[in-house]
Design an enzyme around this catalytic site. Structure first.
Site, PDB file in Angstrom:
ATOM      1  CD  GLU A  43       6.968  -2.548  -0.384  1.00 27.62           C
ATOM      2  OE1 GLU A  43       7.896  -3.199  -0.812  1.00 27.62           O
ATOM      3  OE2 GLU A  43       7.083  -1.469   0.244  1.00 27.62           O
ATOM      4  CG  LEU A  44       0.620   2.866   1.242  1.00 27.44           C
ATOM      5  CD1 LEU A  44       1.063   2.632   2.678  1.00 27.44           C
ATOM      6  CD2 LEU A  44       0.935   4.303   0.829  1.00 27.44           C
TER       7      LEU A  44
END
Ligand SMILES: *[C@@H]1O[C@H](CO)[C@@H](O)[C@H](O)[C@H]1NC(C)=O
Ligand SMILES: *[C@@H]1O[C@H](CO)[C@@H](O)[C@H](O)[C@H]1NC(C)=O
Ligand SMILES: *[C@@H]1O[C@H](CO)[C@@H](O)[C@H](O)[C@H]1NC(C)=O
Ligand SMILES: *[C@@H]1O[C@H](CO)[C@@H](O)[C@H](O)[C@H]1NC(C)=O
Ligand SMILES: *[C@@H]1O[C@H](CO)[C@@H](O)[C@H](O)[C@H]1NC(C)=O
Ligand SMILES: *[C@@H]1O[C@H](CO)[C@@H](O)[C@H](O)[C@H]1NC(C)=O
Length: 546
Positions: free
Chosen positions: A455-456
């Site tokens: 996600e990051l």
């Protein structure tokens, strides 16, 4: 007595060698149209009345020999010991024999025609050489004709000598070099109702004093000397001279002597062979433009004449060059400046963090006012762990905010503190990152969950590509294997990684915090900052309680 005088005069005039025995032969030259005479008086002769005893014989060719008889000619006269021609003609050339008893004398007479273009005839010129400054005296010498002389005129190089001029025929004079020339004296005679001219010419040459040498300057006549402006130069001029001769430098210009030019004293030394050597130095100090291209003449002067050597100073290595000393100084100065600049640059690089922080504080720079973002940094640590047993968590959620927020007035958005993990918050993460000016990522070697990482990464990638946000990596524990990092972070690793060194980094003044502040946006610390103000908007009550 009178006869002897005449004899002497004749002897000199006719260049007769009287020491020769009789029968010797004298060569005589006469100019046609002038009176002429031959004379020989043996000591035995009764000069007053040698009549009948003297015979004159002329030989023409090899055989023809005639005895001269004055009665046969109106031109040729017997006068005592002399045979006179009034005047002599070209035809009179030949061998003449004087006979008196056992004495004989021969002459070989050559009569030449006169030079119509000059006042004298070259072949009838008597050479006379005189040393300069010595006495010059000439004698017309025609005593023989004394009683017939009407007037006498004198010529130098065929110009009549006036009474104002020096006349060596009339009086002694000191010979100078300009006195050289042909001196002619003309006696005008009146004889038997006719006028005759008797001409006598001397070729006078004036020579140098034989004891004196003609001075010689050493070196070449023309000297071009390369000099540098600002330097000194000594020109040495020397010569072989006589004792009384002098060397001097010509240094005068229209507006006087240049003040930096000095003529030293003359130094004269006697050489081993009895001659003199003189030298004189011209000193030129601190050479300037005026000294260039001006002829400094060194002259030696003496009675025999003078000689000059010319010295010209020219700029070394051409006209447009910078003088060496200025060039050297310039180079040194430039090098020093360069070195100083290098030091300053190095210093600035080494102290860039402190300088930047100082600069920000000094001008009160604040980058955060106009960009419309809410947070100064979005903080995340790439590990899933529980608050109780995880140092990264403590660092990210407690230490970072306690320093950056409380002490330096930044506003952080802390992923672990302000965002609850879970799929629902991915979009929220994106929007929070967009609202932040920096992303602070706390790296550690421990396992990072795929989910968070993924996600990051996607969020970061976007931010990085769009270059809207800067990323700060904090290496919390040493990271050996960087393979687990998202690729986009690897790119940054080299220059935006701060290493956390536990105790060392705790103080506010440690380089860790300085470096972190350096990477953070510039922000003025608002006085009276309140704890509540610095708390993130998204903070939840359960996180705050911890
Ligand atoms: C001179 O005159 C005499 C007689 O008068 C003659 O015998 C003689 O040859 C002449 N001499 C010359 C040189 O003419
Ligand atoms: C000339 O010479 C001869 C013999 O040589 C001599 O007898 C005679 O005396 C001399 N005459 C004179 C005048 O000297
Ligand atoms: C006169 O004397 C000079 C120098 O001594 C010489 O050169 C020149 O030929 C002489 N002239 C004559 C006509 O002899
Ligand atoms: C003699 O010389 C004078 C100048 O001195 C000149 O006038 C005259 O004509 C000359 N006479 C003869 C006969 O050459
Ligand atoms: C100048 O040159 C002469 C001859 O070469 C020399 O004897 C003299 O010492 C020199 N003078 C100086 C001051 O150099
Ligand atoms: C130096 O000598 C040169 C050539 O001999 C001459 O042209 C120049 O005028 C002289 N200069 C001075 C200052 O005497």
């Amino acid at each position: 007595m009178h006869s002897r005088d005449l004899l002497w005069a004749l002897s000199i005039l006719m260049a007769i060698n009287t020491s020769e025995p009789s029968r010797s032969r004298s060569h005589m030259t006469a100019v046609a149209g002038e009176p002429f005479y031959l004379e020989y008086c043996p000591s035995s002769a009764e000069r007053e009345d040698p009549k009948g005893m003297i015979r004159w014989i002329k030989k023409k060719g090899a055989l023809e020999q005639i005895e001269l008889d004055p009665r046969n000619s109106s031109r040729i006269m017997f006068n005592g010991c002399a045979l006179e021609f009034w005047p002599v003609e070209l035809d009179d050339s030949g061998l003449y024999i004087f006979k008196m008893g056992n004495d004989t004398w021969n002459w070989n007479l050559m009569v030449i025609s006169r030079n119509e273009h000059r006042c004298f005839t070259e072949n009838r010129v008597t050479s006379k050489s005189v040393e300069v400054k010595k006495n010059l005296e000439l004698r017309c010498g025609n005593h023989h004709y004394k009683k017939w002389v009407q007037r006498t005129s004198f010529y130098k190089d065929c110009r009549e000598i006036t009474e104002n001029n020096k006349n060596p025929f009339n009086s002694q004079m000191n010979a100078e070099f300009q006195d050289m020339g042909y001196y002619t004296c003309v006696h005008s005679l009146h004889y038997n109702g006719k006028l005759f001219n008797v001409t006598n010419t001397f070729n006078v040459s004036v020579t140098g004093d034989r004891n004196n040498i003609i001075p010689v300057l050493y070196g070449s006549k023309f000297n071009e000397i390369e000099v540098e402006l600002g330097k000194d130069k000594q020109l040495n001029c020397s010569a072989l001279v006589n004792e009384d001769d002098n060397i001097y430098w010509s240094i005068w210009r229209e507006n006087g002597i240049d003040p930096n030019v000095h003529e030293e004293n003359e130094i004269k030394t006697k050489t081993t062979d009895g001659k003199w050597q003189a030298s004189r130095v011209l000193s030129i100090e601190n050479i300037n433009e005026n000294n260039l291209n001006f002829p400094y003449n060194c002259t030696v002067i003496s009675g025999e004449g003078s000689e000059t050597n010319v010295f010209i100073l020219v700029r070394k290595g051409g006209i447009d060059d910078i003088p060496d000393h200025i060039f050297t100084r310039g180079m040194i100065t430039a090098s020093l400046i360069l070195v100083a600049v290098v030091f300053v640059v190095i210093g600035c690089y080494i102290y860039r963090v402190d300088l930047t922080l100082f600069y920000r504080r000094f001008i009160g720079k604040d980058e955060t006012l106009t960009d419309g973002k809410t947070y100064d940094a979005f903080v995340s640590y790439l590990k899933e762990c529980r608050p109780e047993n995880c140092e990264e968590h403590t660092f990210a959620v407690e230490i970072l905010p306690s320093v950056l927020e409380k002490h330096f007035g930044y506003r952080l958005c802390i992923f672990e503190r302000d965002v609850l993990p879970g799929g629902a918050v991915v979009d929220e993460i994106h929007s929070l990152i967009e609202k932040s000016r920096r992303i602070i990522i706390v790296l550690s070697e421990r396992y990072m969950s795929n989910k968070v990482r993924y996600e990051l990464e996607s969020g970061l990638h976007e931010a990085l590509v769009e270059r809207k946000i800067k990323i700060i990596l904090i290496e919390f524990t040493p990271v050996r294997d960087v393979m687990f990092l998202p690729q986009s972070l690897e790119l940054l690793k080299s220059h935006r990684v701060l290493k956390w060194k536990a105790e060392k980094s705790l103080s506010y003044n440690s380089s860790f915090w300085k470096n972190l502040r350096y990477l953070m946006p510039a922000k003025t610390i608002k006085p009276g900052i309140d704890k509540s103000e610095v708390l993130p908007v998204l903070s939840r009550p359960d996180h705050q309680q911890r």
